[in-house]
Design an enzyme around this catalytic site. Structure first.
Site, PDB file in Angstrom:
ATOM      1  N   HIS A 334       0.800  -1.228   0.000  1.00  0.00           N
ATOM      2  CA  HIS A 334       0.000   0.000   0.000  1.00  0.00           C
ATOM      3  C   HIS A 334       0.831   1.275   0.000  1.00  0.00           C
ATOM      4  CE1 HIS A 334      -4.136  -1.529   0.503  1.00  0.00           C
ATOM      5  NE2 HIS A 334      -3.577  -2.526   1.170  1.00  0.00           N
ATOM      6  N   LYS A 510      -9.462  13.401   3.765  1.00  0.00           N
ATOM      7  CA  LYS A 510      -8.571  12.243   3.796  1.00  0.00           C
ATOM      8  C   LYS A 510      -7.674  12.387   5.015  1.00  0.00           C
ATOM      9  CE  LYS A 510      -7.178  13.306  -0.302  1.00  0.00           C
ATOM     10  NZ  LYS A 510      -7.214  12.004  -0.978  1.00  0.00           N
ATOM     11  N   ARG A 511      -6.868  11.390   5.273  1.00  0.00           N
ATOM     12  CA  ARG A 511      -5.915  11.442   6.369  1.00  0.00           C
ATOM     13  C   ARG A 511      -4.977  12.631   6.193  1.00  0.00           C
ATOM     14  NH1 ARG A 511      -1.019   8.506   6.695  1.00  0.00           N
ATOM     15  NH2 ARG A 511      -1.587   7.476   4.736  1.00  0.00           N
ATOM     16  N   LYS A 516      -0.094  14.287   1.245  1.00  0.00           N
ATOM     17  CA  LYS A 516      -1.435  14.540   0.707  1.00  0.00           C
ATOM     18  C   LYS A 516      -1.657  16.028   0.422  1.00  0.00           C
ATOM     19  CE  LYS A 516      -3.309  10.336   2.783  1.00  0.00           C
ATOM     20  NZ  LYS A 516      -3.668   9.571   1.572  1.00  0.00           N
ATOM     21  N   THR A 618      -9.008   5.794  -2.448  1.00  0.00           N
ATOM     22  CA  THR A 618     -10.369   5.304  -2.688  1.00  0.00           C
ATOM     23  C   THR A 618     -11.388   6.426  -2.489  1.00  0.00           C
ATOM     24  OG1 THR A 618     -10.422   4.471  -0.404  1.00  0.00           O
ATOM     25  CG2 THR A 618      -9.951   2.877  -2.151  1.00  0.00           C
ATOM     26  N   LYS A 622     -14.987   7.374  -4.572  1.00  0.00           N
ATOM     27  CA  LYS A 622     -16.298   7.675  -3.987  1.00  0.00           C
ATOM     28  C   LYS A 622     -16.826   9.011  -4.482  1.00  0.00           C
ATOM     29  CE  LYS A 622     -14.616   5.266   0.062  1.00  0.00           C
ATOM     30  NZ  LYS A 622     -13.856   5.465   1.306  1.00  0.00           N
TER      31      LYS A 622
END
Length: 777
Positions: A334, A510-511, A516, A618, A622
């Site tokens: 991952h 998101k985290r 990110k 992911t 969505k």
């Protein structure tokens, strides 16, 4: 599955009376949830038992994961059973609104995409009748609850998710196993969670292990009034599954993490061996013929030496045990970041699991005899990813670009030796929860157009493409407006912030991690804010920039980014000069339930990690499925999203992997800072007092421009991608002005989302890795 909803209602009332001595009308949301859950569990129990028996003598797969972010189960279970609307109506007739169950806590036994993916996979497997079961840990406290203090700082509070009970699991004490450590032995007690299929009689199982002491009380110590020693064994055992991802900055913290991983591995494998023997007898030589095991990242990698230990304990040789393990396991990677690939010092491991270390060292010796340039143990450290690649049938990445990077970079040496082991399995999401449940209005619109139950066959959603006309776009835009109104009510309730549903909803949820690039997002918002005040963006469409994220408790820089975003929000939201143009909100305690409100309301999905860092994502899927355009880099699954929907329907920016690699050696962030005056002004707000600071933003400033002892300046290339990013962001903003054209882009995303169903992903795992077939129920 044919269920009698009137019986479920009666059983719910009986449970309320028996357990709480309250009526249906007077029950609290927590009491109602507990009673309704128990009633549904009674209703499905026969089907659950039949499904287990049907799978008993079939080749099957097991998914071992440290995380399962299953969220709040009550609505999704009722939806998958096909009784949600009927149950709502029956309760409404009694004056009870099932919306009160919105107050029920999520089952937050996961941190982000890794755990949510595991939950989606189990949903898809059971819905497609693929014999897959899950193993995990039943943490006493899940991922923490997040709030913000007056300073904008993240505050963590323990998430006691079972405080009001857990109606969606059964304690199976008769299947308890013992786990032995040098200093003590603990019990791993299983709790079974039903995974309810959609449109099928099949029910799968997620088995979660909870650690308990063999003897909870040292009565002699208690009698001597040494109360701490009296409970020492109990506390040491329960600590193992007390918290998801305990802080491992110390030796003892690391030992606890290893204990967690070993319990997950050993308990699950002991359980598999027990079920194998009950079905096939005591000859374990055929174990791999009947069972396939998927390791979800390296957290359960100790399963490899543990299976070998258990087989050798049964009298098998090392070589035979190795051969069986190699046929049994496969590994999902991952991450492409070297620092995130788990490595454990052997001395540390030996203090917790000495027999496991001995086996790892023997495996390493075998490897080096075959391939001297490869290793599992190096510098007295066990590399768990290398172990997983070597002692396994397959290794897969989770997006096409990610899998290619594994072959070209992360595991280049391994790929040259074992090319046949490497596969790609692009991640997916369950359309039941992430469309059918959270966006019934859009689901109904799609059903009107394509007919049938496309939630079981998302390929059918592609039939929308030739049907997208002005009428459909208008209906879609009306649905999006409604979902925004609903989200505005939720944000008002939870955050006390008024949002305007006529604004563009630009979302990054998101985290919180540096890669990110939430910091890139908020710096661009600051830049836009200044430009608006100067009148330089006359055609800017009013926008709310919505953030949702949790930082790991020990991640200081990520927590500083949260503070900065919240302070920027306070600055902008209190400035009347931009009140009609700009709003910033960072929602607290972002989780699955919050996501179910945010994702259907989003217009723009921010997926802005630098190319080559996000394995897949992911959340991007969505948001796409619910009709948001992607503002993103060519990273992770963004690449495939753009391929499926067309580049014209996304807003792609930034440097590619190859361009970043070319720029990396001579990258000079300060050169960009000096050249771009608008960006420089935005960055300066970290330290110049425009955005209040206690000096805690200095480190962010210097990390961008000067670097640290660990990384060069701007390690994640915010400044390198900034100009391209802002251009794409403002272009999306302008395009939104043509509501029909923008609505078409959104609908093209919806119609192109079939590839990103986890049903497709799980079928590929079943056919190409596990070699198992669906079972008729």
């Amino acid at each position: 599955m044919n269920l009698n909803c009137h019986n479920i209602l009666r059983w719910t009332e009986a449970q309320l009376k028996y357990t709480y001595d309250v009526s249906l009308e007077d029950a609290t949301p927590q009491e109602l949830h507990e009673a309704l859950g128990q009633a549904v569990m009674m209703a499905i129990s026969d089907n659950w038992s039949k499904a287990k028996k049907t799978r008993l003598h079939q080749r099957k797969a097991y998914y071992i994961s440290a995380e399962y972010l299953i969220g709040r189960l009550v609505y999704s279970n009722l939806f998958n059973l096909g009784i949600l609307d009927e149950m709502k109506a029956l309760f409404a007739q009694r004056g009870v609104d099932l919306a009160v169950l919105e107050d029920i806590e999520d089952d937050a036994l996961g941190n982000g995409g890794l755990g949510r993916l595991a939950a989606c996979f189990l949903d898809s497997a059971v819905t497609t009748n693929i014999p897959l079961s899950g193993y995990g840990l039943r943490y006493k406290f899940g991922l923490f609850k997040q709030s913000f203090d007056a300073n904008g700082s993240q505050v963590e509070k323990a998430d006691d998710w079972t405080k009001f009970g857990d109606p969606w699991s059964y304690r199976r004490y008769n299947h308890t196993v013992k786990i032995r450590f040098p200093e003590h032995t603990v019990l791993a007690v299983p709790y079974d969670v039903p995974i309810i299929g959609y449109g099928t009689n099949n029910i799968g199982t997620l088995r979660l292990w909870q650690c308990e002491a063999e003897n909870e009380l040292d009565f002699g110590a208690f009698n001597d009034q040494d109360y701490l020693r009296a409970l020492d064994a109990k506390n040491k055992a329960e600590d193992i599954t007390r918290v998801l991802y305990p802080n491992d900055s110390t030796w003892e913290g690391k030992r606890l993490r290893i204990k967690q991983q070993y319990v997950l591995s050993s308990a699950s494998l002991q359980d598999m061996i027990r079920t194998y023997k009950s079905a096939y007898g005591n000859d374990l030589r055929h174990f791999a013929d009947h069972y396939a095991v998927q390791l979800n990242d390296t957290h359960p990698a100790m399963s490899i030496p543990e299976l070998m230990r258990l087989l050798m304990e049964e009298g098998m040789s090392f070589d035979d045990a190795f051969a069986i393990a190699q046929k049994t396991f496969s590994y999902t990677n991952h991450t492409v970041m070297g620092e995130a690939l788990e490595k454990w010092p052997l001395d540390l491991m030996r203090s917790v699991v000495p027999e496991i270390v001995d086996i790892i060292c023997r495996i390493d010796q075998k490897l080096k005899c075959e391939h001297p340039n490869l290793f599992i143990v190096k510098d007295n450290t066990a590399h768990m990813a290398n172990l997983s690649v070597y002692v396994g049938s397959y290794v897969n990445g989770v997006a096409e670009i990610h899998s290619q990077i594994l072959k070209d970079d992360c595991f280049k040496d391994w790929y040259q030796v074992y090319p046949e082991r490497f596969q790609n399995k692009t991640n997916g999401i369950t359309p039941r929860r992430w469309l059918g449940l959270c966006n019934p209005e859009l689901t109904e619109l799609i059903s009107e157009k394509v007919g049938g139950d496309f939630l079981r066959d998302l390929d059918r959603i592609g039939e929308l493409k030739p049907l997208i006309d002005d009428e459909m776009v208008k209906k879609f835009n009306a649905i999006k407006r409604l979902k925004k109104e609903q989200l505005c009510a939720v944000v008002k309730k939870h955050e006390g912030v008024e949002l305007n549903p006529d604004f563009i909803f630009d979302v990054q949820v998101k985290r919180l991690h540096e890669y990110k690039r939430q910091l890139l997002n908020i710096l661009s918002v600051v830049d836009i804010y200044f430009r608006l005040k100067e009148g330089r963006l006359p055609d800017f469409r009013p926008t709310v920039y919505l953030f949702g994220a949790k930082s790991a408790p020990g991640y200081a820089r990520a927590k500083a980014i949260i503070r900065y975003i919240n302070r920027v929000a306070k600055l902008i939201n209190n400035d009347p000069a931009v009140a009609d143009k700009l709003k910033v909100v960072f929602v607290q305690n972002y989780n699955c339930s919050y996501a179910e409100h945010i994702i259907p309301a989003a217009d723009i999905s921010e997926q802005i990690s630098p190319a080559g860092t996000e394995a897949s994502g992911t959340g991007n899927m969505k948001l796409m499925l619910n009709g948001a355009v992607t503002l993103g880099t060519l990273d992770g699954a963004n690449v495939e999203i753009a391929q499926e929907a067309g580049m014209d329907n996304e807003y792609i920016f930034g440097h590619t992997v190859e361009e970043i690699n070319a720029a990396r050696p001579n990258y000079y962030a300060r050169g960009i800072y000096d050249y771009n005056a608008d960006l420089r002004r935005a960055i300066n707000t970290l330290v110049d007092g425009t955005v209040p600071t206690d000096g805690d933003q200095q480190e962010l400033f210097h990390a961008l421009l000067d670097g640290t002892n660990w990384h060069k300046a701007d390690h994640y290339f915010l400044l390198l991608d900034y100009e391209s990013y802002l251009e794409a962001k403002l272009r999306a903003n302008r395009d939104y002005g043509d509501r029909m054209a923008f609505g078409r882009k959104c609908l093209m995303n919806v119609a192109s989302a079939a590839k990103f169903s986890s049903d497709r992903t799980i079928r590929q795992y079943a056919e190409e890795i596990w070699h198992i077939k669906p079972i008729e129920y």
